[in-house]
Design a protein around this motif. Structure first.
Motif, mmCIF file in Angstrom:
data_model
loop_
_atom_site.group_PDB
_atom_site.id
_atom_site.type_symbol
_atom_site.label_atom_id
_atom_site.label_comp_id
_atom_site.label_asym_id
_atom_site.label_seq_id
_atom_site.Cartn_x
_atom_site.Cartn_y
_atom_site.Cartn_z
ATOM 1 N N VAL A 82 3.156 -47.088 -52.864
ATOM 2 C CA VAL A 82 3.726 -47.673 -51.643
ATOM 3 C C VAL A 82 3.400 -49.159 -51.655
ATOM 4 C CG1 VAL A 82 3.938 -47.532 -49.149
ATOM 5 C CG2 VAL A 82 3.144 -45.539 -50.424
ATOM 6 N N GLU A 83 4.439 -49.989 -51.546
ATOM 7 C CA GLU A 83 4.228 -51.442 -51.555
ATOM 8 C C GLU A 83 4.974 -52.066 -50.388
ATOM 9 O OE1 GLU A 83 5.680 -52.700 -55.343
ATOM 10 O OE2 GLU A 83 3.844 -52.113 -56.404
ATOM 11 N N GLU A 84 4.399 -53.126 -49.832
ATOM 12 C CA GLU A 84 5.052 -53.877 -48.760
ATOM 13 C C GLU A 84 5.414 -55.259 -49.266
ATOM 14 O OE1 GLU A 84 4.143 -55.618 -44.260
ATOM 15 O OE2 GLU A 84 2.967 -53.915 -45.043
ATOM 16 N N LEU A 89 8.992 -51.648 -46.767
ATOM 17 C CA LEU A 89 8.130 -50.735 -47.513
ATOM 18 C C LEU A 89 8.923 -50.162 -48.667
ATOM 19 C CD1 LEU A 89 6.273 -48.731 -44.708
ATOM 20 C CD2 LEU A 89 5.337 -50.548 -46.161
ATOM 21 N N TYR A 90 8.338 -50.187 -49.861
ATOM 22 C CA TYR A 90 8.978 -49.669 -51.059
ATOM 23 C C TYR A 90 8.237 -48.425 -51.537
ATOM 24 C CZ TYR A 90 11.667 -53.981 -51.547
ATOM 25 O OH TYR A 90 12.527 -55.037 -51.332
ATOM 26 N N GLY A 91 8.984 -47.412 -51.956
ATOM 27 C CA GLY A 91 8.382 -46.208 -52.509
ATOM 28 C C GLY A 91 9.283 -45.008 -52.296
ATOM 29 N N ASP A 334 15.354 -45.940 -57.755
ATOM 30 C CA ASP A 334 14.049 -46.337 -58.291
ATOM 31 C C ASP A 334 13.429 -47.479 -57.491
ATOM 32 O OD1 ASP A 334 14.703 -44.479 -60.158
ATOM 33 O OD2 ASP A 334 14.759 -45.835 -61.871
ATOM 34 N N THR A 335 14.234 -48.134 -56.642
ATOM 35 C CA THR A 335 13.735 -49.248 -55.828
ATOM 36 C C THR A 335 13.858 -48.919 -54.342
ATOM 37 O OG1 THR A 335 15.919 -50.298 -55.929
ATOM 38 C CG2 THR A 335 14.271 -50.972 -57.577
#
Length: 359
Positions: A82-84, A89-91, A334-335
């Motif tokens: 999980v990335e911000e 938020l990405y994941g 994937d993104t």
């Protein structure tokens, strides 16, 4: 806990093969954060209820996801990444649809509902609505439901709209049978590929139904997508199979059964995900008002091309709309990502709807 924090926790938790741990997280959060009646059924659906009244509004989502890409899994495989970045938020699962599940949970906690309010997060949506179907078969029957699948960016970029209809999907197999023979004596057999070709002609000439909903044209489609048949270069084949993908709309279906008028041809339905249409204009307008009050832009009633659990609920008699944070092109990628601001908007939107409906 904020919607961002809860989304992070849910997305971090793997749930593409086994939803148990994600369900545990939701159940424990609801028991800790609310005084609601919280239950977990035998397939893993998480349900919570509060409020009183004759009519029920459900906030509905699912906590299973499709398999993540390697880049979406932390080394070792015990967690998802999980990335911000840049307010998003990405994941895996951020858009489809753990972000909306988190928004629904926060709204459920915070709302002072006008009637009975239910939070429901199902398992198995990505594999044919397993959880929703189980819940319905065991008495889950809210009068109304807001299903938190994506409806953002349909009328205009960044706008969270309200979808009042969506297509369904029927997948089927056409099997043509013949009689095997040596290719040098083809008249001694019956060529299954030729019979399958006749079936292809029938499918190609079918007219797929079209309906008008909310001022939009919702068009069905039917197409042959796979073919398999034959055993050797010098053998007249006795079997050939075709796969058909059909996108259905509320109302009529394409008359695929016509292929069975052909000699040696059978038609089998493998999957039938139902379409959805909201027939309660007042409910749709009430959710649209909530969406309008939760954002500066002007949302619209729209239609959606993808099947969701709203189809199963609608088929069982629940009036449904779809309203959620995911934008077109985000789910299953994937993104995959979701806007934090839109998640916060969805919390406000769901709370407003719960506090004003039923009227």
């Amino acid at each position: 806990m904020s919607v961002t924090d809860l989304t992070r926790e849910l997305v971090r938790t793997p749930s593409h093969e086994d939803e148990t741990v994600a369900g545990d997280l939701l159940e424990e959060w609801l028991r800790r954060e609310t005084a609601a009646e919280v239950t977990r059924d035998e397939v893993g659906n998480v349900l919570a209820r509060k409020g009183a009244g004759e009519e029920t509004l459900a906030l509905v989502g699912h906590h299973d996801v499709v398999a993540p890409a390697d880049s979406q899994v932390v080394a070792g495989g015990d967690e998802y990444v999980v990335e911000e970045r840049d307010g998003r938020l990405y994941g895996r699962g951020t858009a489809d649809m753990k972000g909306a599940v988190a928004a629904a949970a926060i709204a459920f906690r915070d709302a002072d509902p006008a009637g009975k309010l239910v939070f429901a997060s199902f398992v198995g949506e990505e594999v044919g609505g397993v959880g929703a179907r189980h819940a319905i078969e065991n008495g889950f029957a809210p009068d109304y439901a807001i299903v938190g699948e994506g409806s953002t960016g349909y009328s205009a970029p960044g706008v969270t709209d309200v979808a009042v209809a969506h297509k369904g999907r029927r997948g089927s197999t056409i099997t043509a049978r013949g009689e095997r023979a040596h290719a040098s004596e083809q008249e001694a057999g019956a060529n299954a590929i030729y019979r399958a070709s006749d079936a292809v002609d029938v499918v190609r000439n079918l007219e797929a139904p079209t309906v008008e909903v909310a001022g939009e044209r919702l068009a069905g489609s039917v197409v042959v997508t796979e073919i398999e048949g034959g055993t050797a270069m010098n053998v007249v084949p006795d079997r050939c199979e075709l796969t058909v993908d059909e996108r259905t709309v509320p109302g009529e279906r394409a008359t695929l059964e016509r292929v069975e008028d052909l000699e040696g041809v059978e038609w089998t339905i493998d999957q039938d995900l139902p379409p959805m249409e909201c027939d309660d204009e007042a409910f749709a307008e009430a959710v649209l008002e909530a969406a309008d009050g939760a954002q500066s832009d002007s949302p619209k009633l729209v239609t959606k091309p993808h099947a969701t659990d709203a189809g199963w609920l609608s088929q069982a008699g629940t009036e449904c709309v779809i309203c959620g944070a995911s934008e077109p092109g985000e789910a299953h990628t994937d993104t995959e990502s979701v806007s934090i601001a839109v998640l916060e908007r969805c919390v406000d939107l769901y709370r407003r709807a719960a506090e004003t409906w039923p009227r």
